[in-house]
Design a protein around this motif. Structure first.
Motif, PDB file in Angstrom:
ATOM      1  N   VAL C  95       0.849  -1.188   0.000  1.00 37.79           N
ATOM      2  CA  VAL C  95       0.000   0.000   0.000  1.00 37.79           C
ATOM      3  C   VAL C  95       0.888   1.243   0.000  1.00 37.79           C
ATOM      4  CG1 VAL C  95      -1.916   1.199   1.156  1.00 37.79           C
ATOM      5  CG2 VAL C  95      -1.699  -1.275   1.363  1.00 37.79           C
ATOM      6  N   MET C  96       0.507   2.236  -0.776  1.00 40.05           N
ATOM      7  CA  MET C  96       1.261   3.491  -0.826  1.00 40.05           C
ATOM      8  C   MET C  96       0.957   4.338   0.403  1.00 40.05           C
ATOM      9  SD  MET C  96       0.485   4.113  -4.848  1.00 40.05           S
ATOM     10  CE  MET C  96       0.939   2.807  -6.017  1.00 40.05           C
ATOM     11  N   VAL C  97       1.946   5.119   0.818  1.00 36.64           N
ATOM     12  CA  VAL C  97       1.781   6.038   1.947  1.00 36.64           C
ATOM     13  C   VAL C  97       2.191   7.432   1.484  1.00 36.64           C
ATOM     14  CG1 VAL C  97       2.508   6.587   4.304  1.00 36.64           C
ATOM     15  CG2 VAL C  97       2.354   4.196   3.589  1.00 36.64           C
ATOM     16  N   GLU C  98       1.360   8.429   1.775  1.00 32.93           N
ATOM     17  CA  GLU C  98       1.722   9.816   1.466  1.00 32.93           C
ATOM     18  C   GLU C  98       1.324  10.686   2.653  1.00 32.93           C
ATOM     19  OE1 GLU C  98       1.209  11.245  -2.476  1.00 32.93           O
ATOM     20  OE2 GLU C  98       2.456   9.523  -3.052  1.00 32.93           O
ATOM     21  N   ASN C  99       2.255  11.522   3.094  1.00 34.30           N
ATOM     22  CA  ASN C  99       2.004  12.414   4.229  1.00 34.30           C
ATOM     23  C   ASN C  99       1.449  11.668   5.446  1.00 34.30           C
ATOM     24  OD1 ASN C  99       2.737  14.698   2.660  1.00 34.30           O
ATOM     25  ND2 ASN C  99       0.722  14.637   1.686  1.00 34.30           N
ATOM     26  N   GLY C 100       2.003  10.518   5.710  1.00 33.37           N
ATOM     27  CA  GLY C 100       1.608   9.762   6.897  1.00 33.37           C
ATOM     28  C   GLY C 100       0.266   9.054   6.811  1.00 33.37           C
ATOM     29  N   ARG C 101      -0.321   9.013   5.607  1.00 30.86           N
ATOM     30  CA  ARG C 101      -1.622   8.352   5.436  1.00 30.86           C
ATOM     31  C   ARG C 101      -1.526   7.253   4.395  1.00 30.86           C
ATOM     32  NH1 ARG C 101      -5.176   9.079   9.162  1.00 30.86           N
ATOM     33  NH2 ARG C 101      -6.723   8.309   7.682  1.00 30.86           N
ATOM     34  N   LEU C 102      -2.182   6.124   4.670  1.00 35.33           N
ATOM     35  CA  LEU C 102      -2.331   5.077   3.665  1.00 35.33           C
ATOM     36  C   LEU C 102      -3.128   5.631   2.489  1.00 35.33           C
ATOM     37  CD1 LEU C 102      -3.427   2.163   6.056  1.00 35.33           C
ATOM     38  CD2 LEU C 102      -1.244   2.283   4.832  1.00 35.33           C
ATOM     39  N   VAL C 103      -2.660   5.387   1.280  1.00 34.61           N
ATOM     40  CA  VAL C 103      -3.399   5.811   0.084  1.00 34.61           C
ATOM     41  C   VAL C 103      -4.312   4.665  -0.344  1.00 34.61           C
ATOM     42  CG1 VAL C 103      -3.205   6.606  -2.305  1.00 34.61           C
ATOM     43  CG2 VAL C 103      -1.466   7.278  -0.635  1.00 34.61           C
ATOM     44  N   LEU C 104      -5.544   4.698   0.130  1.00 32.29           N
ATOM     45  CA  LEU C 104      -6.528   3.663  -0.198  1.00 32.29           C
ATOM     46  C   LEU C 104      -7.666   4.279  -0.995  1.00 32.29           C
ATOM     47  CD1 LEU C 104      -6.727   1.931   3.305  1.00 32.29           C
ATOM     48  CD2 LEU C 104      -5.704   0.947   1.249  1.00 32.29           C
ATOM     49  N   GLY C 105      -8.321   3.470  -1.821  1.00 29.36           N
ATOM     50  CA  GLY C 105      -9.516   3.945  -2.500  1.00 29.36           C
ATOM     51  C   GLY C 105     -10.640   4.177  -1.500  1.00 29.36           C
ATOM     52  N   THR C 106     -11.657   4.903  -1.940  1.00 25.84           N
ATOM     53  CA  THR C 106     -12.784   5.293  -1.082  1.00 25.84           C
ATOM     54  C   THR C 106     -13.349   4.146  -0.254  1.00 25.84           C
ATOM     55  OG1 THR C 106     -13.375   6.739  -2.923  1.00 25.84           O
ATOM     56  CG2 THR C 106     -14.993   6.537  -1.126  1.00 25.84           C
ATOM     57  N   TRP C 107     -13.512   2.986  -0.869  1.00 31.13           N
ATOM     58  CA  TRP C 107     -14.160   1.861  -0.199  1.00 31.13           C
ATOM     59  C   TRP C 107     -13.178   0.828   0.321  1.00 31.13           C
ATOM     60  CZ3 TRP C 107     -18.923   3.264   0.554  1.00 31.13           C
ATOM     61  CH2 TRP C 107     -19.528   4.135  -0.370  1.00 31.13           C
ATOM     62  N   GLN C 108     -11.897   1.053   0.089  1.00 22.75           N
ATOM     63  CA  GLN C 108     -10.922   0.008   0.425  1.00 22.75           C
ATOM     64  C   GLN C 108     -10.521  -0.033   1.896  1.00 22.75           C
ATOM     65  OE1 GLN C 108      -7.707   0.830  -2.411  1.00 22.75           O
ATOM     66  NE2 GLN C 108      -8.256  -1.045  -3.491  1.00 22.75           N
ATOM     67  N   LYS C 109     -10.486  -1.240   2.430  1.00 21.80           N
ATOM     68  CA  LYS C 109      -9.942  -1.522   3.756  1.00 21.80           C
ATOM     69  C   LYS C 109      -9.020  -2.734   3.629  1.00 21.80           C
ATOM     70  CE  LYS C 109     -12.476   1.652   5.741  1.00 21.80           C
ATOM     71  NZ  LYS C 109     -11.821   2.922   6.127  1.00 21.80           N
ATOM     72  N   ILE C 110      -8.075  -2.844   4.562  1.00 20.31           N
ATOM     73  CA  ILE C 110      -7.158  -3.978   4.578  1.00 20.31           C
ATOM     74  C   ILE C 110      -7.708  -5.044   5.527  1.00 20.31           C
ATOM     75  CG2 ILE C 110      -4.783  -4.720   5.014  1.00 20.31           C
ATOM     76  CD1 ILE C 110      -3.951  -1.747   4.733  1.00 20.31           C
ATOM     77  N   PHE C 111      -7.826  -6.267   5.029  1.00 23.89           N
ATOM     78  CA  PHE C 111      -8.406  -7.348   5.833  1.00 23.89           C
ATOM     79  C   PHE C 111      -7.428  -8.501   6.045  1.00 23.89           C
ATOM     80  CE2 PHE C 111     -12.154  -5.262   4.106  1.00 23.89           C
ATOM     81  CZ  PHE C 111     -12.979  -5.189   5.213  1.00 23.89           C
ATOM     82  N   PHE C 112      -7.207  -8.838   7.323  1.00 25.13           N
ATOM     83  CA  PHE C 112      -6.547 -10.079   7.668  1.00 25.13           C
ATOM     84  C   PHE C 112      -7.558 -11.195   7.439  1.00 25.13           C
ATOM     85  CE2 PHE C 112      -5.723 -13.527  10.603  1.00 25.13           C
ATOM     86  CZ  PHE C 112      -4.365 -13.744  10.423  1.00 25.13           C
ATOM     87  N   CYS C 113      -7.132 -12.266   6.736  1.00 26.78           N
ATOM     88  CA  CYS C 113      -8.052 -13.353   6.405  1.00 26.78           C
ATOM     89  C   CYS C 113      -7.683 -14.596   7.208  1.00 26.78           C
ATOM     90  CB  CYS C 113      -7.979 -13.689   4.921  1.00 26.78           C
ATOM     91  SG  CYS C 113      -8.279 -12.295   3.826  1.00 26.78           S
ATOM     92  N   GLU C 114      -8.451 -14.895   8.216  1.00 22.46           N
ATOM     93  CA  GLU C 114      -8.261 -16.105   9.021  1.00 22.46           C
ATOM     94  C   GLU C 114      -8.925 -17.285   8.325  1.00 22.46           C
ATOM     95  OE1 GLU C 114      -6.930 -18.466  10.988  1.00 22.46           O
ATOM     96  OE2 GLU C 114      -6.853 -16.925  12.566  1.00 22.46           O
TER      97      GLU C 114
END
Lengths: 127, 127, 127
Positions: C95-114
């Motif tokens: 994931v890209m980071v700019e100015n201390g923030r993750l650059v994610l799309g509007t609806w995107q979240k990062i999910f750990f998949c158990e």
């Protein structure tokens, strides 16, 4: 060119543990992220368990069940299934490096995934 | 913001070869690793064969066979299948760059994977 | 060692939104690429929609349909399906980071998949 390692495969589908070859190449790197990249379109790369070879067998068997060979694909070179499996596994993995060592989980190994062998293949490594 | 390229898709599912657009953006980079990232949740990205368009057709057909649309999914916006396919393909690829050129295998091209088009999409690039 | 965050899972299969935990760890980073890595072989990581939890349910349901548990796998620890799903989702996201923030799309979240819980898990983060 990036660092390149050679992988020789013996079957049409096969997972080859390349962890020690990758580890050897990154021994001089103190700290960073290492990308391990497959420059082929009928092979992939994944990280999974290395202790029990049955895990790799199960992965290959399931992939062939989901994407069987010779099922009316449009690509007529006999390896349409291999291309599809390559995209399902992916063309690279990113692994952290600290103090010259790959940071892998206890059971993790890096596997080159052959889907259209046997062949002589390359894997690229870069930090 | 990272470098952004626009992708216009014309069908519900479609693979768009974005290799030359990515190459244009990284021309000034001498050496490194380039991440090509899709900021959408109903689209993905993959690297596969670019010579025969049937390869992409086969990938899209197989994905739709494994994850058919409108099959009693809980997400009710009509694109549950698109979200699942996005996770199967992945949201980014990492590609090596040397002397201002993407280091790709002979047959490899980078494909934006539309799973809920037609739409106007973005792809981010960073080194 | 890389930065590590802990994830506690409550079910055999589950997707856990770890976006805010990752964001917290990268707050001091101005600009770069962040690799979020799962050091397990029966868990994966993906980026997808976080607004409607049904999207994650659909992903988990489809994966279990494609790779059902206990179907004559060779690996006899009862989690052969979990290993296969881990490779389908992948062990890291970039994931890209700019100015201390993750650059994610509007609806995107990062999910750990158990895929073999409930368990106490780790996720590594590096720039």
């Amino acid at each position: 060119m990036p660092i390149s390692i050679s992988v020789k495969t013996d079957s049409r589908t096969e997972m080859v543990n390349i962890t020690s070859s990758v580890q050897k190449e990154i021994a001089g790197v103190q700290d960073g992220i290492c990308v391990v990249y497959v420059p082929h379109t009928t092979a992939g790369i994944t990280i999974n368990e290395g202790a029990d070879p049955d895990v790799c067998d199960d992965i290959l068997t399931k992939l062939s069940e989901l994407v069987p060979p010779n099922r009316g694909y449009r690509h007529t070179e006999g390896n349409a299934d291999s291309h599809i499996k390559a995209s399902l596994m992916g063309s690279s993995v990113s692994v952290m490096v600290e103090n010259g060592r790959l940071v892998l989980g206890t059971w993790q190994k890096i596997f080159f995934c052959e889907f259209d062998g046997p062949r002589s293949r390359k894997v690229y490594i870069k930090f």
